[in-house]
Write a protein that holds these residues in place. Structure first.
Motif, mmCIF file in Angstrom:
data_model
loop_
_atom_site.group_PDB
_atom_site.id
_atom_site.type_symbol
_atom_site.label_atom_id
_atom_site.label_comp_id
_atom_site.label_asym_id
_atom_site.label_seq_id
_atom_site.Cartn_x
_atom_site.Cartn_y
_atom_site.Cartn_z
ATOM 1 N N TRP A 1 0.844 -1.205 0.000
ATOM 2 C CA TRP A 1 0.000 0.000 0.000
ATOM 3 C C TRP A 1 0.881 1.259 0.000
ATOM 4 O O TRP A 1 0.697 2.160 -0.797
ATOM 5 N N ASP B 1 -4.881 5.524 18.504
ATOM 6 C CA ASP B 1 -4.481 6.416 17.421
ATOM 7 C C ASP B 1 -3.205 7.193 17.728
ATOM 8 O O ASP B 1 -3.037 8.309 17.261
ATOM 9 N N ARG C 1 -9.791 -6.132 13.935
ATOM 10 C CA ARG C 1 -10.542 -7.095 13.115
ATOM 11 C C ARG C 1 -10.219 -8.525 13.564
ATOM 12 O O ARG C 1 -11.113 -9.345 13.772
ATOM 13 N N GLU D 1 -5.308 -10.125 1.381
ATOM 14 C CA GLU D 1 -4.187 -10.368 2.286
ATOM 15 C C GLU D 1 -3.577 -11.767 2.266
ATOM 16 O O GLU D 1 -3.323 -12.349 3.308
ATOM 17 N N GLU E 1 -12.569 -8.899 -1.707
ATOM 18 C CA GLU E 1 -12.364 -7.458 -1.671
ATOM 19 C C GLU E 1 -11.054 -7.103 -0.962
ATOM 20 O O GLU E 1 -10.749 -7.648 0.090
ATOM 21 N N LEU F 1 -7.188 2.773 0.214
ATOM 22 C CA LEU F 1 -7.445 4.208 0.221
ATOM 23 C C LEU F 1 -6.160 4.940 -0.147
ATOM 24 O O LEU F 1 -5.105 4.667 0.434
ATOM 25 N N TYR G 1 -7.331 13.341 4.829
ATOM 26 C CA TYR G 1 -5.888 13.632 4.796
ATOM 27 C C TYR G 1 -5.654 15.102 4.392
ATOM 28 O O TYR G 1 -4.906 15.828 5.040
ATOM 29 N N CYS H 1 -18.011 8.603 3.149
ATOM 30 C CA CYS H 1 -18.004 7.148 2.920
ATOM 31 C C CYS H 1 -18.536 6.387 4.118
ATOM 32 O O CYS H 1 -18.672 5.167 4.075
HETATM 33 C C1 B12 Z 1 -3.211 6.969 8.669
HETATM 34 C C2 B12 Z 1 -4.630 7.039 9.148
HETATM 35 C C3 B12 Z 1 -5.537 7.732 8.376
HETATM 36 C C4 B12 Z 1 -5.194 8.181 6.950
HETATM 37 C C5 B12 Z 1 -5.243 6.938 6.023
HETATM 38 C C6 B12 Z 1 -6.549 6.128 6.226
HETATM 39 C C7 B12 Z 1 -6.476 4.652 5.904
HETATM 40 N N1 B12 Z 1 -7.586 4.126 5.450
HETATM 41 O O1 B12 Z 1 -5.463 4.012 6.076
HETATM 42 C C8 B12 Z 1 -6.286 9.264 6.706
HETATM 43 C C9 B12 Z 1 -5.726 10.619 7.145
HETATM 44 C C10 B12 Z 1 -6.790 9.388 5.287
HETATM 45 C C11 B12 Z 1 -7.353 8.818 7.706
HETATM 46 C C12 B12 Z 1 -8.693 9.140 7.591
HETATM 47 C C13 B12 Z 1 -9.674 8.740 8.499
HETATM 48 N N2 B12 Z 1 -9.474 8.127 9.672
HETATM 49 CO CO1 B12 Z 1 -7.762 7.452 10.248
HETATM 50 N N3 B12 Z 1 -6.215 6.569 10.863
HETATM 51 C C14 B12 Z 1 -5.023 6.423 10.349
HETATM 52 C C15 B12 Z 1 -4.151 5.567 11.274
HETATM 53 C C16 B12 Z 1 -3.278 6.498 12.120
HETATM 54 C C17 B12 Z 1 -3.267 4.515 10.574
HETATM 55 C C18 B12 Z 1 -4.024 3.679 9.522
HETATM 56 C C19 B12 Z 1 -3.073 2.838 8.695
HETATM 57 O O2 B12 Z 1 -2.152 2.238 9.211
HETATM 58 N N4 B12 Z 1 -3.308 2.813 7.377
HETATM 59 C C20 B12 Z 1 -2.506 2.059 6.468
HETATM 60 C C21 B12 Z 1 -3.391 1.033 5.737
HETATM 61 C C22 B12 Z 1 -2.683 0.235 4.671
HETATM 62 O O3 B12 Z 1 -3.750 0.119 6.730
HETATM 63 P P1 B12 Z 1 -5.153 -0.603 6.727
HETATM 64 O O4 B12 Z 1 -6.214 0.196 6.101
HETATM 65 O O5 B12 Z 1 -5.322 -1.053 8.138
HETATM 66 O O6 B12 Z 1 -4.803 -1.777 5.708
HETATM 67 C C23 B12 Z 1 -5.172 -3.064 5.912
HETATM 68 C C24 B12 Z 1 -6.292 -3.485 5.057
HETATM 69 O O7 B12 Z 1 -6.219 -2.893 3.798
HETATM 70 C C25 B12 Z 1 -6.079 -4.946 5.093
HETATM 71 N N5 B12 Z 1 -6.546 -5.689 3.933
HETATM 72 C C26 B12 Z 1 -5.952 -5.812 2.770
HETATM 73 N N6 B12 Z 1 -6.613 -6.625 1.968
HETATM 74 C C27 B12 Z 1 -7.675 -7.044 2.633
HETATM 75 C C28 B12 Z 1 -8.680 -7.877 2.256
HETATM 76 C C29 B12 Z 1 -9.688 -8.155 3.136
HETATM 77 C C30 B12 Z 1 -10.738 -9.052 2.703
HETATM 78 C C31 B12 Z 1 -9.675 -7.573 4.403
HETATM 79 C C32 B12 Z 1 -10.766 -7.861 5.329
HETATM 80 C C33 B12 Z 1 -8.639 -6.700 4.776
HETATM 81 C C34 B12 Z 1 -7.639 -6.449 3.878
HETATM 82 O O8 B12 Z 1 -4.671 -5.140 5.204
HETATM 83 C C35 B12 Z 1 -4.034 -3.939 5.454
HETATM 84 C C36 B12 Z 1 -2.917 -4.100 6.419
HETATM 85 O O9 B12 Z 1 -3.346 -4.641 7.621
HETATM 86 C C37 B12 Z 1 -5.254 4.850 12.152
HETATM 87 C C38 B12 Z 1 -4.814 4.541 13.570
HETATM 88 C C39 B12 Z 1 -3.880 3.344 13.611
HETATM 89 N N7 B12 Z 1 -2.792 3.445 14.299
HETATM 90 O O10 B12 Z 1 -4.180 2.331 12.996
HETATM 91 C C40 B12 Z 1 -6.443 5.834 12.086
HETATM 92 C C41 B12 Z 1 -7.845 5.255 11.994
HETATM 93 C C42 B12 Z 1 -7.827 4.206 10.920
HETATM 94 N N8 B12 Z 1 -8.634 6.381 11.517
HETATM 95 C C43 B12 Z 1 -9.818 6.422 11.984
HETATM 96 C C44 B12 Z 1 -10.793 7.373 11.584
HETATM 97 C C45 B12 Z 1 -11.996 7.556 12.509
HETATM 98 C C46 B12 Z 1 -10.632 8.106 10.395
HETATM 99 C C47 B12 Z 1 -11.696 8.958 9.666
HETATM 100 C C48 B12 Z 1 -13.113 8.382 9.751
HETATM 101 C C49 B12 Z 1 -11.673 10.416 10.220
HETATM 102 C C50 B12 Z 1 -12.569 11.380 9.429
HETATM 103 N N9 B12 Z 1 -13.866 11.320 9.579
HETATM 104 O O11 B12 Z 1 -12.069 12.218 8.707
HETATM 105 C C51 B12 Z 1 -11.131 8.969 8.214
HETATM 106 C C52 B12 Z 1 -11.682 7.806 7.387
HETATM 107 C C53 B12 Z 1 -11.157 7.730 6.009
HETATM 108 C C54 B12 Z 1 -11.237 6.292 5.485
HETATM 109 N N10 B12 Z 1 -12.221 5.993 4.662
HETATM 110 O O12 B12 Z 1 -10.393 5.465 5.879
HETATM 111 C C55 B12 Z 1 -10.090 5.275 12.963
HETATM 112 C C56 B12 Z 1 -10.952 4.213 12.250
HETATM 113 C C57 B12 Z 1 -11.922 3.449 13.134
HETATM 114 C C58 B12 Z 1 -12.637 2.375 12.323
HETATM 115 N N11 B12 Z 1 -13.928 2.204 12.539
HETATM 116 O O13 B12 Z 1 -12.057 1.688 11.507
HETATM 117 C C59 B12 Z 1 -8.601 4.802 13.289
HETATM 118 C C60 B12 Z 1 -8.445 3.324 13.550
HETATM 119 C C61 B12 Z 1 -8.150 5.618 14.527
HETATM 120 C C62 B12 Z 1 -8.701 5.045 15.833
HETATM 121 N N12 B12 Z 1 -7.851 4.542 16.708
HETATM 122 O O14 B12 Z 1 -9.883 5.039 16.079
HETATM 123 N N13 B12 Z 1 -6.829 8.055 8.701
#
Ligand code: B12
Ligand code: SF4
Ligand code: SF4
Length: 363
Positions: free
Chosen positions: A38, A131, A142, A208, A217, A221, A229, A256
């Motif tokens: 990613w 966070d 999850r 994954e 799926e 993002l 962001y 979303c």
């Molecule tokens: C960086 C970050 C952001 C970034 C990037 C968001 C993103 N989607 O990664 C930005 C600034 C855009 C952002 C926005 C928001 N964020 Co934010 N953010 C973070 C943060 C600090 C890190 C996330 C991260 O590591 N991303 C990197 C990506 C690659 O990681 P990932 O999405 O987990 O990826 C996994 C999946 O893709 C999965 N995967 C891959 N293939 C498959 C297939 C299947 C079938 C499945 C099931 C999974 C899967 O594997 C990946 C690796 O594990 C976390 C806190 C934390 N420490 O985790 C909060 C966090 C994700 N954010 C949060 C929130 C509330 C938001 C917002 C709603 C805030 C807002 N209203 O503006 C938005 C939502 C935007 C969105 N649609 O995601 C919450 C989400 C709670 C929840 N219900 O999930 C978190 C967890 C903070 C918290 N502790 O509560 N955020």
């Protein structure tokens, strides 16, 4: 073992957490692989904590070497926004309408750890966060059964939907893991379709790996395009092409989540701290933001809220964009003032951009 789990769940509910799940503190290499792919795509933008050379995001024992299990916790923050008050206001994402969740959750997590220490004495070693560490909180929660990963890339829980914070306590307690919960978006693509900047995609990298075969799926993002962001984390200028798409979001974005069927029947939070009356609310008057003259004044207004993160500069930049998008006439004097007298070049340029939207550049 069961008693230990019951004790943890009882403490969690007594402290007001809405759901709790346990997972092991072992590394999750398949999630790490996905995370690295990613970020190789550039999707992490310039967020330093995601760009470490030796990432610890999938490795809890890098944070607590004695870690054996992770207690993951869910806190519902949802409150229904009031009717849109009109073009003179910018909208704040629901997670930021009350008091700063970092502070509020940290003290609850500390209390949780103190209760466990009372039970287990000095033998108990732990670290708790929400966070504030580069851990893949979504993937661990999850795995702990708090929900499934939706195509909007958020964890979705039944019945809480997705408007919740995730917290976790890594500790040396050996606690039996909970099972991952079944759940899927099915054929729905509403979040992908509604995203104004096309930040969401599915399937650009395979799901994954082995463990997730059969689940097609792979939600992704691109942070560089996400309004959350752009308006919160990004410190610089916002690309011209994206400004119009930001609409009236002055801090964060919930489109979303708002569209998601899993969020249709959710309940509002019972945590007073996250209600709009505890903070700045769902809407900010743009001219009030545009007229903030100093960092000190900004801090005195927003000091207790998550909005602090943008600093004065970021919030005024965003307010300029929303004022331009909305054609908020009551903002004209402030925009003109900023375009002439503001020292910060980014604010000045965004004020000029907003004025161009009114065709009053030469006023
Ligand atoms: C960086 C970050 C952001 C970034 C990037 C968001 C993103 N989607 O990664 C930005 C600034 C855009 C952002 C926005 C928001 N964020 Co934010 N953010 C973070 C943060 C600090 C890190 C996330 C991260 O590591 N991303 C990197 C990506 C690659 O990681 P990932 O999405 O987990 O990826 C996994 C999946 O893709 C999965 N995967 C891959 N293939 C498959 C297939 C299947 C079938 C499945 C099931 C999974 C899967 O594997 C990946 C690796 O594990 C976390 C806190 C934390 N420490 O985790 C909060 C966090 C994700 N954010 C949060 C929130 C509330 C938001 C917002 C709603 C805030 C807002 N209203 O503006 C938005 C939502 C935007 C969105 N649609 O995601 C919450 C989400 C709670 C929840 N219900 O999930 C978190 C967890 C903070 C918290 N502790 O509560 N955020
Ligand atoms: S938060 Fe807004 S911009 Fe970001 S992915 Fe969701 S709808 Fe798109
Ligand atoms: S809107 Fe549809 S596709 Fe998007 S997260 Fe919700 S259920 Fe999944």
């Amino acid at each position: 073992m069961q008693n230990l789990k019951q004790l943890i769940k009882r403490i969690a509910f007594d402290l007001g957490f809405h759901a709790v799940g346990i997972t092991s503190a072992n590394d999750i290499p398949t999630s790490e692989k996905h995370f690295l792919e990613w970020r190789d795509l550039g999707y992490a933008a310039d967020m330093n904590y995601l760009l470490r050379e030796d990432p610890i995001n999938a490795k809890p024992t890098k944070i607590l070497s004695e870690g054996r299990s992770i207690i993951t916790l869910l806190v519902n923050y949802y409150t229904k926004p009031p009717e849109n008050p009109g073009r003179d206001f910018g909208r704040v994402a629901a997670y930021a309408v009350g008091l700063d969740y970092h502070t509020i959750l940290k003290s609850k997590i500390n209390l949780f750890q103190a209760k466990l220490r009372k039970e287990f004495g000095d033998h108990f070693i732990s670290k708790g966060f929400s966070d504030s560490v580069p851990l893949l909180e979504k993937s661990f929660s999850r795995n702990a059964g708090l929900g499934f990963m939706g195509k909007n890339t958020l964890i979705i829980n039944k019945p809480f939907g997705s408007y919740f914070f995730i917290c976790e306590i890594i500790s040396n307690l050996d606690i039996e893991s909970d099972a991952e919960k079944e759940g899927t978006c099915g054929k729905c693509t509403r979040c992908i379709d509604i995203c104004p900047t096309e930040a969401l995609t599915v399937g650009a990298i395979p799901a994954e790996g082995e463990a997730r075969q059969g689940r097609h799926e792979s939600p992704l993002l691109d942070s560089r395009l996400c309004i959350s962001y752009l308006t919160i984390e990004n410190r610089g200028s916002i690309e011209n092409d994206l400004r119009g798409k930001i609409g009236n979001w002055i801090f964060g974005c919930d489109l979303c989540q708002e569209i998601c069927p899993y969020n249709k029947k959710i309940v509002e939070t019972d945590w007073e701290e996250f209600k709009p009356q505890s903070g700045m609310g769902h809407y900010l008057r743009l001219k009030d933001i545009l007229s903030i003259e100093s960092d000190k004044e900004f801090k005195s207004k927003f000091g207790n809220t998550a909005i602090m993160r943008t600093k004065r500069k970021g919030l005024i930049r965003n307010a300029c964009i929303v004022a331009g998008n909305n054609h908020s006439e009551e903002c004209l004097p402030e925009l003109i003032n900023l375009s002439k007298n503001e020292n910060d070049p980014i604010i000045k340029e965004h004020a000029l951009w907003a004025l161009e939207r009114f065709n009053v550049l030469k006023v």
